[in-house]
Design a protein around this motif. Structure first.
Motif, PDB file in Angstrom:
ATOM      1  N   ARG A   1       0.839  -1.207   0.000  1.00 26.57           N
ATOM      2  CA  ARG A   1       0.000   0.000   0.000  1.00 26.57           C
ATOM      3  C   ARG A   1       0.871   1.253   0.000  1.00 26.57           C
ATOM      4  O   ARG A   1       0.673   2.162  -0.812  1.00 26.57           O
ATOM      5  N   PHE A   2       1.844   1.322   0.922  1.00 27.20           N
ATOM      6  CA  PHE A   2       2.697   2.503   0.999  1.00 27.20           C
ATOM      7  C   PHE A   2       3.548   2.659  -0.264  1.00 27.20           C
ATOM      8  O   PHE A   2       3.769   3.779  -0.732  1.00 27.20           O
ATOM      9  N   ALA A   3       4.029   1.547  -0.804  1.00 25.16           N
ATOM     10  CA  ALA A   3       4.823   1.612  -2.030  1.00 25.16           C
ATOM     11  C   ALA A   3       3.989   2.163  -3.180  1.00 25.16           C
ATOM     12  O   ALA A   3       4.503   2.906  -4.031  1.00 25.16           O
ATOM     13  N   SER A   4       2.705   1.834  -3.207  1.00 23.38           N
ATOM     14  CA  SER A   4       1.841   2.319  -4.279  1.00 23.38           C
ATOM     15  C   SER A   4       1.667   3.828  -4.227  1.00 23.38           C
ATOM     16  O   SER A   4       1.360   4.466  -5.236  1.00 23.38           O
ATOM     17  N   PHE A   5       1.871   4.424  -3.050  1.00 20.67           N
ATOM     18  CA  PHE A   5       1.801   5.879  -2.910  1.00 20.67           C
ATOM     19  C   PHE A   5       3.129   6.550  -3.258  1.00 20.67           C
ATOM     20  O   PHE A   5       3.218   7.773  -3.252  1.00 20.67           O
TER      21      PHE A   5
ATOM     22  N   GLY B   1      11.825   1.756  -4.215  1.00 21.18           N
ATOM     23  CA  GLY B   1      12.922   0.789  -4.225  1.00 21.18           C
ATOM     24  C   GLY B   1      12.879  -0.070  -2.974  1.00 21.18           C
ATOM     25  O   GLY B   1      11.863  -0.672  -2.651  1.00 21.18           O
ATOM     26  N   THR B   2      13.986  -0.096  -2.262  1.00 17.61           N
ATOM     27  CA  THR B   2      14.046  -0.890  -1.030  1.00 17.61           C
ATOM     28  C   THR B   2      13.921  -0.021   0.218  1.00 17.61           C
ATOM     29  O   THR B   2      14.152  -0.490   1.332  1.00 17.61           O
ATOM     30  N   SER B   3      13.552   1.248   0.051  1.00 16.05           N
ATOM     31  CA  SER B   3      13.520   2.169   1.188  1.00 16.05           C
ATOM     32  C   SER B   3      12.329   1.925   2.097  1.00 16.05           C
ATOM     33  O   SER B   3      11.302   1.397   1.687  1.00 16.05           O
TER      34      SER B   3
ATOM     35  N   LYS C   1       9.879  -2.961  -1.405  1.00 13.54           N
ATOM     36  CA  LYS C   1       8.736  -2.974  -0.496  1.00 13.54           C
ATOM     37  C   LYS C   1       7.405  -3.145  -1.219  1.00 13.54           C
ATOM     38  O   LYS C   1       6.393  -3.439  -0.589  1.00 13.54           O
ATOM     39  N   GLY C   2       7.393  -2.973  -2.523  1.00 11.81           N
ATOM     40  CA  GLY C   2       6.174  -3.234  -3.277  1.00 11.81           C
ATOM     41  C   GLY C   2       6.009  -4.684  -3.652  1.00 11.81           C
ATOM     42  O   GLY C   2       4.964  -5.068  -4.198  1.00 11.81           O
ATOM     43  N   GLU C   3       7.016  -5.517  -3.348  1.00 10.33           N
ATOM     44  CA  GLU C   3       6.988  -6.929  -3.759  1.00 10.33           C
ATOM     45  C   GLU C   3       7.227  -7.883  -2.596  1.00 10.33           C
ATOM     46  O   GLU C   3       7.583  -9.037  -2.802  1.00 10.33           O
ATOM     47  N   LEU C   4       7.026  -7.446  -1.375  1.00 13.69           N
ATOM     48  CA  LEU C   4       7.264  -8.313  -0.224  1.00 13.69           C
ATOM     49  C   LEU C   4       6.272  -9.460  -0.191  1.00 13.69           C
ATOM     50  O   LEU C   4       5.124  -9.334  -0.613  1.00 13.69           O
ATOM     51  N   THR C   5       6.724 -10.580   0.359  1.00 12.34           N
ATOM     52  CA  THR C   5       5.845 -11.720   0.627  1.00 12.34           C
ATOM     53  C   THR C   5       5.803 -11.939   2.136  1.00 12.34           C
ATOM     54  O   THR C   5       6.545 -11.299   2.893  1.00 12.34           O
ATOM     55  N   ALA C   6       4.985 -12.869   2.560  1.00 16.28           N
ATOM     56  CA  ALA C   6       4.859 -13.162   3.990  1.00 16.28           C
ATOM     57  C   ALA C   6       6.164 -13.679   4.582  1.00 16.28           C
ATOM     58  O   ALA C   6       6.359 -13.619   5.801  1.00 16.28           O
TER      59      ALA C   6
ATOM     60  N   LYS D   1       2.247  -0.968  19.080  1.00 20.24           N
ATOM     61  CA  LYS D   1       2.272  -2.348  18.605  1.00 20.24           C
ATOM     62  C   LYS D   1       2.630  -2.445  17.127  1.00 20.24           C
ATOM     63  O   LYS D   1       2.749  -3.545  16.593  1.00 20.24           O
ATOM     64  N   ALA D   2       2.798  -1.305  16.472  1.00 18.30           N
ATOM     65  CA  ALA D   2       3.215  -1.292  15.072  1.00 18.30           C
ATOM     66  C   ALA D   2       3.928   0.021  14.787  1.00 18.30           C
ATOM     67  O   ALA D   2       3.542   1.075  15.307  1.00 18.30           O
ATOM     68  N   VAL D   3       4.974  -0.050  13.964  1.00 17.80           N
ATOM     69  CA  VAL D   3       5.768   1.128  13.609  1.00 17.80           C
ATOM     70  C   VAL D   3       5.934   1.165  12.092  1.00 17.80           C
ATOM     71  O   VAL D   3       6.193   0.134  11.467  1.00 17.80           O
ATOM     72  N   VAL D   4       5.780   2.350  11.534  1.00 21.24           N
ATOM     73  CA  VAL D   4       5.917   2.570  10.087  1.00 21.24           C
ATOM     74  C   VAL D   4       7.038   3.567   9.860  1.00 21.24           C
ATOM     75  O   VAL D   4       7.098   4.602  10.530  1.00 21.24           O
ATOM     76  N   HIS D   5       7.907   3.264   8.901  1.00 24.44           N
ATOM     77  CA  HIS D   5       8.930   4.231   8.485  1.00 24.44           C
ATOM     78  C   HIS D   5       8.864   4.365   6.977  1.00 24.44           C
ATOM     79  O   HIS D   5       9.075   3.393   6.244  1.00 24.44           O
ATOM     80  N   VAL D   6       8.515   5.567   6.518  1.00 22.92           N
ATOM     81  CA  VAL D   6       8.416   5.834   5.089  1.00 22.92           C
ATOM     82  C   VAL D   6       9.292   7.026   4.732  1.00 22.92           C
ATOM     83  O   VAL D   6       9.610   7.861   5.579  1.00 22.92           O
TER      84      VAL D   6
END
Length: 199
Positions: free
Chosen positions: A20-24, A29-31, A54-59, A94-99
């Motif tokens: 989702r974040f990569a789509s924005f 890249g890998t950032s 980050k747009g192609e991550l898997t579980a 319980k969750a952290v986001v770095h963009v």
């Protein structure tokens, strides 16, 4: 969103959030990197693996780390896993986001002493009234040393603000779940984009 309980489940959640974040354009890249807390005793955090698009991550592209951000059981976590762990311990998140967003970097340069926000409806999205209250989004100097960066974040953070801008780098945001951290990220980024546009 219910609590994330296992590494595989965490990986699936983080992969979806990263896409989702990569789509924005916020994780080019890998950032960027994301994490979700699995337990506090012992402290275990699932963090996106380093060096992946980050747009192609898997579980499977997730690493379990301890309270210092060190891998538990193998894998190479993001270079900033230590800071994710510090934020989760410090804030109770319980969750952290770095963009890495353009607005956060530019506003960090424009207002290095902190970004003052008030009288905006979108402030409700991070727990503040739309009128009558002023809050400051902290801006801290960047460092490649996560311990130094963590000390700066701890010294500057405002408990009323679930985010901090790292100058020349990007945005760290947190919440009580991956969904709340996502919402906080989207709201804070909107506020930054507005301030940037307002000049």
């Amino acid at each position: 969103m219910t609590a994330v309980t296992g590494l595989e489940q965490a990986g699936a959640v983080l992969a979806a959030e990263a896409a989702r974040f990569a789509s924005f354009g916020w994780m080019r890249g890998t950032s960027g990197n994301l994490s979700v807390l699995l337990s506090r005793e012992p402290f275990r955090l699932a963090v996106t693996a380093g060096g992946h698009d980050k747009g192609e991550l898997t579980a499977e592209d997730v690493v379990l780390v301890d309270g210092r951000g060190a891998a538990v059981g193998g894998g190479r976590p993001s270079a900033e896993a230590e800071l994710h762990a510090r934020v989760a311990r410090l804030t109770g998140a319980k969750a952290v986001v770095h963009v890495h967003t353009v607005a956060s970097v530019l506003m960090g340069r424009r207002q290095p002493g902190g970004i003052v926000l008030k009288d905006l409806e979108m402030l409700k999205g991070i727990g503040h009234p739309a009128e009558g209250e002023e809050v400051t989004l902290p801006v801290i100097a960047n460092s490649q040393d996560m311990r130094v960066l963590g000390d700066r974040l701890e010294a500057a953070r405002d408990p009323r603000m679930p985010a901090v801008v790292v100058a020349g780098h990007g945005l760290y945001v947190w919440g009580d779940s991956p969904r709340q951290a996502r919402h906080h990220t989207e709201v804070v980024e909107w506020l930054l984009e507005l301030e940037l546009a307002a000049g």
